[in-house]
Scaffold this motif. Structure first.
Motif, PDB file in Angstrom:
ATOM      1  N   ALA A 183       1.587  -1.256   0.008  1.00  0.00           N
ATOM      2  CA  ALA A 183      -0.204   0.004  -0.270  1.00  0.00           C
ATOM      3  C   ALA A 183       0.927   1.141   0.329  1.00  0.00           C
ATOM      4  CB  ALA A 183      -1.126  -0.403   1.180  1.00  0.00           C
ATOM      5  N   GLU A 184       0.181   2.000  -0.631  1.00  0.00           N
ATOM      6  CA  GLU A 184       0.910   3.797  -0.737  1.00  0.00           C
ATOM      7  C   GLU A 184       0.734   4.773   0.458  1.00  0.00           C
ATOM      8  OE1 GLU A 184       0.278   7.157  -4.039  1.00  0.00           O
ATOM      9  OE2 GLU A 184       1.855   5.838  -4.678  1.00  0.00           O
ATOM     10  N   ARG A 185      -0.531   4.559   0.567  1.00  0.00           N
ATOM     11  CA  ARG A 185      -1.371   5.386   1.335  1.00  0.00           C
ATOM     12  C   ARG A 185      -1.688   3.939   2.930  1.00  0.00           C
ATOM     13  NH1 ARG A 185      -3.058  10.400   0.488  1.00  0.00           N
ATOM     14  NH2 ARG A 185      -5.392  10.210   1.170  1.00  0.00           N
ATOM     15  N   LYS A 186      -1.240   4.678   3.913  1.00  0.00           N
ATOM     16  CA  LYS A 186      -0.861   3.768   4.834  1.00  0.00           C
ATOM     17  C   LYS A 186      -1.729   5.056   6.067  1.00  0.00           C
ATOM     18  CE  LYS A 186       2.314   0.959   3.568  1.00  0.00           C
ATOM     19  NZ  LYS A 186       3.533   0.556   4.375  1.00  0.00           N
ATOM     20  N   ARG A 187      -2.986   4.050   7.101  1.00  0.00           N
ATOM     21  CA  ARG A 187      -3.218   4.459   8.634  1.00  0.00           C
ATOM     22  C   ARG A 187      -2.124   4.294   9.910  1.00  0.00           C
ATOM     23  NH1 ARG A 187      -9.467   3.662   9.423  1.00  0.00           N
ATOM     24  NH2 ARG A 187      -9.016   6.106  10.493  1.00  0.00           N
ATOM     25  N   ALA A 188      -2.136   4.988  10.364  1.00  0.00           N
ATOM     26  CA  ALA A 188      -0.644   4.727  11.114  1.00  0.00           C
ATOM     27  C   ALA A 188      -1.531   4.292  12.587  1.00  0.00           C
ATOM     28  CB  ALA A 188       0.107   5.986  11.422  1.00  0.00           C
ATOM     29  N   ILE A 189      -1.093   3.230  13.757  1.00  0.00           N
ATOM     30  CA  ILE A 189      -1.576   3.111  15.322  1.00  0.00           C
ATOM     31  C   ILE A 189      -0.827   3.489  16.278  1.00  0.00           C
ATOM     32  CG2 ILE A 189      -3.077   1.560  16.813  1.00  0.00           C
ATOM     33  CD1 ILE A 189      -4.518   2.429  14.019  1.00  0.00           C
ATOM     34  N   ILE A 190      -0.311   4.315  17.344  1.00  0.00           N
ATOM     35  CA  ILE A 190       0.286   5.000  17.353  1.00  0.00           C
ATOM     36  C   ILE A 190       0.060   4.471  18.992  1.00  0.00           C
ATOM     37  CG2 ILE A 190       1.682   7.244  18.180  1.00  0.00           C
ATOM     38  CD1 ILE A 190       1.129   8.425  15.888  1.00  0.00           C
ATOM     39  N   ALA A 191       0.804   3.916  19.927  1.00  0.00           N
ATOM     40  CA  ALA A 191       0.443   3.407  20.897  1.00  0.00           C
ATOM     41  C   ALA A 191       1.415   3.350  22.411  1.00  0.00           C
ATOM     42  CB  ALA A 191       0.072   2.721  20.987  1.00  0.00           C
ATOM     43  N   PRO A 192       1.419   3.765  23.333  1.00  0.00           N
ATOM     44  CA  PRO A 192       1.947   3.443  24.230  1.00  0.00           C
ATOM     45  C   PRO A 192       3.066   1.938  24.130  1.00  0.00           C
ATOM     46  CG  PRO A 192       0.653   3.060  25.953  1.00  0.00           C
ATOM     47  CD  PRO A 192      -0.016   3.139  23.904  1.00  0.00           C
ATOM     48  N   PRO A 193       5.244   2.412  24.378  1.00  0.00           N
ATOM     49  CA  PRO A 193       5.644   1.073  23.602  1.00  0.00           C
ATOM     50  C   PRO A 193       5.520  -0.662  24.399  1.00  0.00           C
ATOM     51  CG  PRO A 193       6.375   2.590  25.653  1.00  0.00           C
ATOM     52  CD  PRO A 193       5.259   3.125  25.498  1.00  0.00           C
ATOM     53  N   TYR A 194       4.166  -0.265  25.620  1.00  0.00           N
ATOM     54  CA  TYR A 194       4.090  -1.871  26.151  1.00  0.00           C
ATOM     55  C   TYR A 194       2.789  -2.499  25.387  1.00  0.00           C
ATOM     56  CZ  TYR A 194       0.985   0.918  28.793  1.00  0.00           C
ATOM     57  OH  TYR A 194      -0.030   1.847  28.592  1.00  0.00           O
ATOM     58  N   ARG A 195       2.222  -1.531  24.404  1.00  0.00           N
ATOM     59  CA  ARG A 195       1.198  -1.964  23.654  1.00  0.00           C
ATOM     60  C   ARG A 195       1.112  -2.676  22.756  1.00  0.00           C
ATOM     61  NH1 ARG A 195      -3.760  -2.125  21.116  1.00  0.00           N
ATOM     62  NH2 ARG A 195      -5.350  -1.210  21.960  1.00  0.00           N
ATOM     63  N   GLU A 196       0.020  -3.321  22.009  1.00  0.00           N
ATOM     64  CA  GLU A 196       0.815  -4.628  21.345  1.00  0.00           C
ATOM     65  C   GLU A 196      -0.327  -3.996  20.586  1.00  0.00           C
ATOM     66  OE1 GLU A 196       2.824  -6.679  20.457  1.00  0.00           O
ATOM     67  OE2 GLU A 196       4.009  -6.528  22.135  1.00  0.00           O
ATOM     68  N   ILE A 197       0.017  -4.011  18.981  1.00  0.00           N
ATOM     69  CA  ILE A 197      -0.670  -2.936  17.701  1.00  0.00           C
ATOM     70  C   ILE A 197      -1.021  -4.505  16.992  1.00  0.00           C
ATOM     71  CG2 ILE A 197      -1.484  -1.196  15.898  1.00  0.00           C
ATOM     72  CD1 ILE A 197       1.164  -0.042  18.310  1.00  0.00           C
ATOM     73  N   GLY A 198      -2.351  -4.790  16.561  1.00  0.00           N
ATOM     74  CA  GLY A 198      -2.925  -5.865  15.714  1.00  0.00           C
ATOM     75  C   GLY A 198      -3.354  -5.229  14.403  1.00  0.00           C
ATOM     76  N   ALA A 199      -3.270  -5.509  13.424  1.00  0.00           N
ATOM     77  CA  ALA A 199      -3.320  -5.533  11.152  1.00  0.00           C
ATOM     78  C   ALA A 199      -4.295  -5.058  12.075  1.00  0.00           C
ATOM     79  CB  ALA A 199      -3.457  -6.270  11.381  1.00  0.00           C
ATOM     80  N   ASP A 200      -5.892  -5.269  12.003  1.00  0.00           N
ATOM     81  CA  ASP A 200      -6.670  -5.333  12.247  1.00  0.00           C
ATOM     82  C   ASP A 200      -7.595  -3.704  12.947  1.00  0.00           C
ATOM     83  OD1 ASP A 200      -6.389  -6.444  15.202  1.00  0.00           O
ATOM     84  OD2 ASP A 200      -8.809  -7.130  14.684  1.00  0.00           O
ATOM     85  N   GLU A 201      -6.429  -3.096  14.188  1.00  0.00           N
ATOM     86  CA  GLU A 201      -6.957  -1.964  14.442  1.00  0.00           C
ATOM     87  C   GLU A 201      -6.268  -0.884  13.636  1.00  0.00           C
ATOM     88  OE1 GLU A 201      -5.340  -1.495  18.839  1.00  0.00           O
ATOM     89  OE2 GLU A 201      -4.369  -3.757  18.734  1.00  0.00           O
ATOM     90  N   ALA A 202      -6.172  -1.041  12.273  1.00  0.00           N
ATOM     91  CA  ALA A 202      -6.086   0.139  11.168  1.00  0.00           C
ATOM     92  C   ALA A 202      -7.678   0.400  10.608  1.00  0.00           C
ATOM     93  CB  ALA A 202      -5.449  -0.107  10.608  1.00  0.00           C
TER      94      ALA A 202
END
Length: 260
Positions: free
Chosen positions: A68-87
């Motif tokens: 993908a060229e255009r993307k959403r970012a998920i910014i979280a605290p360092p201890y927080r795991e981020i899943g792909a579906d959260e976009a």
């Protein structure tokens, strides 16, 4: 924000830099999670640069598929795991029985999406294929678009929401041009690509209507290099594919690809 940080970015980008810095600080200090709208590659670079500078955040980019060229970012605290579906990215399929549908291009679909009243930032990549167009859209507005998108450039269309794994990604076509230029100056190459006089491209460049690699560029004399992507407002964009060498008369041979 410190002045030295601003020095790395174009003045037109300072407003976005401020917003991105706030997202990162809130994630690091207030344990907040931020989901952005779709970012272009330059905006994603800014967010990544600020996150690297701060160091105390977890950052993930998702655009609905790997290239993908255009993307959403998920910014979280360092201890927080981020899943792909959260976009929260949805897939809208656009089709039609009208024979004129095959003549529609990327700009037609983008214009019609914006015409239903949504912002560009809510739209990701658009893939125009044979018989259908697949649009990546922020999940929070995809039902609204599904209900309201009924025409694309006066062609009646049908829409359907699909799971992301049904995406039919299409590599954007480049129309290759072979040019012979006096130098690698931005204004000279833009004028040759779009067959405009040098005078007609100078003022638009100086007034901020041109971007190089998604960054505003107001210096007409800026030299381009292989791989640079140039967008010229109202005319589209192109990539400098290859600098092929000099002619016997000292001109420079280029291979350029216009996005179509």
């Amino acid at each position: 924000m410190a002045t030295d940080l601003y020095s790395h970015f174009h003045p037109d980008e300072h407003r976005f830099v401020d917003k991105a810095q706030e997202w990162i600080v809130r994630a690091a200090l207030n344990h907040a999670v931020k989901q952005t709208d779709f970012l272009d590659p330059r905006q994603a670079f800014i967010v990544q640069s600020l996150a690297n500078r701060h160091g105390d955040v977890n950052l993930r980019f998702e655009g609905g598929y790997g290239q993908a060229e255009r993307k959403r970012a998920i910014i979280a605290p360092p201890y927080r795991e981020i899943g792909a579906d959260e976009a929260d990215i949805g897939l809208l399929s656009v089709t039609s029985d009208d024979s004129r549908f095959s003549q529609l291009d990327h700009g037609d679909f983008l214009g019609s999406l914006l015409g239903v009243g949504i912002k560009r930032e809510k739209i990701g990549d658009i893939h125009v294929g044979d018989g259908c167009c697949h649009c990546l859209i922020a999940s929070e507005i995809i039902d609204y678009v599904h209900l309201n998108l009924q025409q694309v450039h006066r062609v009646h269309v049908l829409t359907e929401t699909l799971p992301l794994d049904r995406l039919q990604a299409v590599n954007q076509t480049l129309e290759e041009l072979n040019l012979s230029v006096a130098s690698l100056r931005l204004d000279g190459i833009v004028s040759d690509v779009y067959r405009l006089s040098r005078a007609k491209v100078l003022q638009p460049i100086k007034s901020g209507r041109c971007k190089v690699n998604w960054k505003p560029e107001e210096d007409p004399s800026k030299p381009l290099k292989e791989g640079d992507v140039v967008s010229f407002q109202g005319f589209g964009r192109f990539r400098l594919i290859e600098v092929e060498g000099e002619t016997k008369k000292g001109r420079i041979r280029l291979k350029v690809g216009k996005f179509v």
